[in-house]
Design a protein around this motif. Structure first.
Motif, short mmCIF file in Angstrom:
data_model
loop_
_atom_site.label_atom_id
_atom_site.label_comp_id
_atom_site.label_asym_id
_atom_site.label_seq_id
_atom_site.Cartn_x
_atom_site.Cartn_y
_atom_site.Cartn_z
N GLY A 9 0.82 -1.20 0.00
CA GLY A 9 0.00 0.00 0.00
C GLY A 9 0.86 1.25 0.00
O GLY A 9 2.08 1.19 0.10
N GLY A 10 0.20 2.41 -0.15
CA GLY A 10 0.93 3.67 -0.15
C GLY A 10 0.10 4.78 -0.74
O GLY A 10 -1.12 4.65 -0.88
N SER A 11 0.78 5.86 -1.06
CA SER A 11 0.12 7.04 -1.64
C SER A 11 0.58 7.24 -3.07
O SER A 11 1.75 7.07 -3.38
N VAL A 12 -0.36 7.63 -3.91
CA VAL A 12 -0.05 7.84 -5.32
C VAL A 12 -1.00 8.89 -5.87
O VAL A 12 -2.11 9.09 -5.34
N GLN A 13 -0.60 9.54 -6.93
CA GLN A 13 -1.47 10.51 -7.57
C GLN A 13 -2.44 9.80 -8.51
O GLN A 13 -2.16 8.70 -9.00
N ALA A 14 -3.55 10.44 -8.77
CA ALA A 14 -4.53 9.89 -9.69
C ALA A 14 -3.87 9.56 -11.03
O ALA A 14 -3.04 10.35 -11.54
N GLY A 15 -4.22 8.41 -11.58
CA GLY A 15 -3.63 7.95 -12.82
C GLY A 15 -2.44 7.04 -12.63
O GLY A 15 -1.99 6.39 -13.59
N GLY A 16 -1.95 6.98 -11.41
CA GLY A 16 -0.80 6.15 -11.11
C GLY A 16 -1.17 4.71 -10.84
O GLY A 16 -2.33 4.30 -10.97
N SER A 17 -0.17 3.92 -10.43
CA SER A 17 -0.35 2.49 -10.20
C SER A 17 0.23 2.08 -8.87
O SER A 17 1.18 2.70 -8.37
N GLY A 55 -6.42 -20.06 -9.66
CA GLY A 55 -6.24 -19.03 -10.67
C GLY A 55 -7.04 -19.20 -11.94
O GLY A 55 -6.83 -18.47 -12.91
N ARG A 56 -7.99 -20.14 -11.96
CA ARG A 56 -8.71 -20.40 -13.20
C ARG A 56 -9.78 -19.34 -13.50
O ARG A 56 -10.10 -19.09 -14.67
N TYR A 57 -10.36 -18.73 -12.50
CA TYR A 57 -11.42 -17.76 -12.72
C TYR A 57 -11.15 -16.49 -11.91
O TYR A 57 -10.53 -16.55 -10.85
N THR A 58 -11.60 -15.37 -12.43
CA THR A 58 -11.51 -14.10 -11.72
C THR A 58 -12.82 -13.33 -11.85
O THR A 58 -13.59 -13.55 -12.78
N ASP A 59 -13.03 -12.46 -10.91
CA ASP A 59 -14.22 -11.61 -10.95
C ASP A 59 -13.83 -10.27 -10.31
O ASP A 59 -13.01 -10.24 -9.39
N TYR A 60 -14.43 -9.19 -10.81
CA TYR A 60 -14.07 -7.85 -10.36
C TYR A 60 -15.32 -7.02 -10.08
O TYR A 60 -16.37 -7.21 -10.71
N ALA A 61 -15.17 -6.09 -9.17
CA ALA A 61 -16.21 -5.07 -9.00
C ALA A 61 -16.27 -4.24 -10.27
O ALA A 61 -15.25 -4.00 -10.92
N ASP A 62 -17.46 -3.79 -10.62
CA ASP A 62 -17.64 -3.00 -11.84
C ASP A 62 -16.74 -1.76 -11.83
O ASP A 62 -16.22 -1.34 -12.87
N SER A 63 -16.53 -1.19 -10.66
CA SER A 63 -15.78 0.06 -10.56
C SER A 63 -14.30 -0.10 -10.88
O SER A 63 -13.62 0.89 -11.17
N VAL A 64 -13.78 -1.33 -10.85
CA VAL A 64 -12.36 -1.53 -11.10
C VAL A 64 -12.09 -2.37 -12.33
O VAL A 64 -10.92 -2.56 -12.73
N GLU A 65 -13.15 -2.91 -12.96
CA GLU A 65 -13.00 -3.76 -14.13
C GLU A 65 -12.18 -3.02 -15.20
O GLU A 65 -12.45 -1.86 -15.53
N GLY A 66 -11.17 -3.70 -15.72
CA GLY A 66 -10.33 -3.12 -16.76
C GLY A 66 -9.16 -2.31 -16.23
O GLY A 66 -8.25 -1.96 -16.98
N ARG A 67 -9.16 -2.01 -14.94
CA ARG A 67 -8.05 -1.23 -14.35
C ARG A 67 -7.25 -2.07 -13.36
O ARG A 67 -6.05 -1.86 -13.20
N PHE A 68 -7.91 -2.98 -12.67
CA PHE A 68 -7.25 -3.81 -11.67
C PHE A 68 -7.12 -5.24 -12.20
O PHE A 68 -7.99 -5.73 -12.94
N THR A 69 -6.06 -5.92 -11.77
CA THR A 69 -5.86 -7.32 -12.14
C THR A 69 -5.43 -8.10 -10.91
O THR A 69 -4.47 -7.73 -10.23
N MET A 83 -3.06 -2.50 -9.49
CA MET A 83 -4.04 -1.42 -9.63
C MET A 83 -3.46 -0.33 -10.52
O MET A 83 -2.47 0.30 -10.16
N ASN A 84 -4.07 -0.15 -11.67
CA ASN A 84 -3.65 0.86 -12.64
C ASN A 84 -4.71 1.94 -12.79
O ASN A 84 -5.87 1.75 -12.41
N SER A 85 -4.32 3.06 -13.36
CA SER A 85 -5.24 4.18 -13.60
C SER A 85 -6.05 4.49 -12.35
O SER A 85 -7.28 4.62 -12.38
N LEU A 86 -5.35 4.62 -11.24
CA LEU A 86 -6.02 4.80 -9.96
C LEU A 86 -6.77 6.12 -9.90
O LEU A 86 -6.34 7.13 -10.48
#
Length: 126
Positions: A9-17, A55-69, A83-86
């Protein structure tokens, strides 16, 4: 003794990872549901991402889909959340969790997870 320990964890600016890691010990974690939850002060924990089994299946909250892996490394007994495009709304206390079973309602029912880490803070500034 079952133990989950978060790091990254930590601090990052918006758009960071940021990348969160959870080290698991004391159980056969490769066959379990492994998840990340986020909690804001005074609020209920909400599911962010889950991976199961082995590791066969994954599921994400709608709010992070496409940004988090979410991913897991069975050799190292770790599972990670990249976590990308934070965004500022991604800020919160992140917990890793594990459970022996999987439920479709995993994101809304953190109480179903048997094991929890201590939490790691993520702060995204605008």
């Amino acid at each position: 003794q079952v133990q989950l320990v978060e790091s990254g964890g930590g601090s990052v600016q918006a758009g960071g990872s940021l990348k969160l890691s959870c080290l698991a010990s004391g159980f056969a974690y490769s066959s379990m549901s492994l998840a990340w939850f986020r909690q804001d002060p005074g609020m209920r924990r909400e599911g962010v991402a889950v991976i199961w089994p082995a590791g066969r299946y994954t599921d994400y909250a709608d709010s992070v889909e496409g940004r988090f892996t979410i991913s897991q490394d069975n050799d190292k007994n770790t599972f990670d959340l990249q976590m990308n495009s934070l965004k500022p709304e991604d800020s919160g206390l992140y917990f890793c969790a594990a459970d022996r079973s999987f439920r479709n309602t995993w994101a809304q029912h953190p109480e179903d997870f048997d094991y929890w880490g201590q939490g790691t803070q993520v702060t995204v500034s605008s």
